[in-house]
Design a protein around this motif. Structure first.
Motif: not given
Length: 390
Positions: A57-66, A86-92, A94-98
């Motif tokens: 998730l740290p390699l993929s989700l930030p690319t969607l948020l961006a 997984t769920g808690d990491l996703a929230r973290e 999102a808070e970190r990357h916006g």
């Protein structure tokens, strides 16, 4: 004529037909169709089913948020019973990357008759429905997108009038087994579902790549998905068929800027990926399995075996026909290796890789009849019409 000559001739004939008569499946130039900018960019909701995906998730989700999307977009990650946070990491993240707004939901365990992924997709689509989006982007948790990925997908759907636009993400080929097995996986998929045919209105061929599917919400409602395909193990193909069957236009091609970050470092990892759904692809039919094994043996294994046998026994005709078949096979595989930036010298090894896929397919059937078929991340799915797995 000897048996070797007949076998070699049949294999060569099969390869000549595949070369010219199977939608030029071996070409890798089917990319996103011409882009057209809409007057107003439609709203899009991104749905990400995720089960135990904390490692990627740290390699993929930030690319969607961006995503640099000109319209309104929002991400819905559905935590499908994860045990790794997984769920808690996703929230973290999102808070970190916006970036795009993120909503994390959890639907609970799937009821009988549903696969876990499609149950999660259903929950995500339900959350997204409140935003009334024109498009849904269904993407897996291991898929990394370039910043303009969503914009390009929507532009292609708009310009081509497509109801479903899907890209086959470029899979990872870092390790030895990945380089040997992964390009062949995409090559075999394209052979079964030639990309050029999928985009034609008159063609009945339909398929998608589940890692990246842009879908019109209206087309999804018309096709009744995901409910209509709730038991499908090969859900991406089932989704495309449902959309096309209800009058929708479908497009599938290779991706340039959409990549899978999931590693498959060991043969066992790749074996599990293929065998979990191979027998489902054959509709759990033993006769189709026998035909598939025979076909793989004739088309992929016979050329090198007959070539060696012909040279050893002085059978010039058999050796010549088998050598030509192997040559055509090798030539059709080179474009896929180039797409994956791998040396063409790997192409003659395709018969060996095909033998692995043959064994994986047989293993998939054996697992099915032992009650362990279609197993993934702690769940086993039965054939439709039988008791559901957990």
């Amino acid at each position: 004529m000897s048996a070797l000559v007949w076998i070699a001739a049949a294999s060569l004939a099969a390869w000549l037909w595949l070369l010219l008569g199977q939608g030029f499946f071996w070409r890798t130039d089917v990319r996103l169709p011409p882009l057209g900018e809409p007057r107003e960019w439609p709203d899009v909701c991104v749905v990400v089913p995720a089960r135990d995906e904390a490692a990627v998730l740290p390699l993929s989700l930030p690319t969607l948020l961006a995503q640099d999307y000109p319209g309104r977009a929002e991400v819905f990650l559905v935590d499908d019973g994860s045990t790794d946070g997984t769920g808690d990491l996703a929230r973290e993240l999102a808070e970190r990357h916006g970036g795009l707004p993120l909503t994390v939901g959890s639907p609970g365990d799937p009821p009988p008759g549903w696969t876990g992924k499609l149950w999660a997709v259903r929950h995500g689509v339900g959350l997204a429905r409140a935003r009334a989006p024109e498009f849904l982007l269904l993407t897996d948790a291991d898929i990394a997108h370039a910043p303009d990925s969503l914009e390009r997908l929507v532009a292609a759907a708009h310009a081509g009038g497509f109801d479903l636009v899907s890209q086959m993400a470029r899979l990872r080929v870092a390790g030895t087994w990945e380089r040997l097995v992964v390009p062949a996986f995409v090559y075999f998929f394209a052979q079964l579902y030639p990309f050029r045919r999928i985009g034609r209105r008159a063609s009945r061929t339909a398929a998608a790549a589940g890692g990246c599917v842009l879908l019109r919400a209206e087309a999804a409602a018309r096709a009744g998905v995901p409910d209509a395909i709730r038991h499908a193990v090969i859900d991406d193909v089932a989704l495309a068929r449902a959309v096309k069957r209800t009058g929708g236009r479908v497009w599938l091609g290779l991706a340039d800027r959409v990549d899978s970050v999931r590693p498959y470092p060991r043969l066992r990892d790749l074996w599990r990926m293929v065998s979990r759904s191979a027998y489902a692809q054959l509709r759990h039919n033993p006769l189709v399995l026998l035909g598939t094994v025979a076909g793989l043996a004739l088309v992929y294994l016979a050329p090198p075996v007959v070539l060696v046998a012909g040279l050893a026994t002085g059978g010039a005709a058999a050796a010549t026909a088998a050598g030509l078949a192997w040559l055509v096979m090798t030539a059709t595989y080179v474009p896929m290796l180039r797409y994956y930036r791998l040396p063409p010298l790997l192409a003659p090894l395709l018969p060996f890789t095909a033998s692995l896929y043959l064994l994986m397919t047989v293993d998939s059937a054996v697992r099915h009849y032992r009650g362990r078929g279609a197993a993934w991340k702690g769940r086993t799915y039965a054939r439709p019409g039988t008791a559901s797995g957990q």
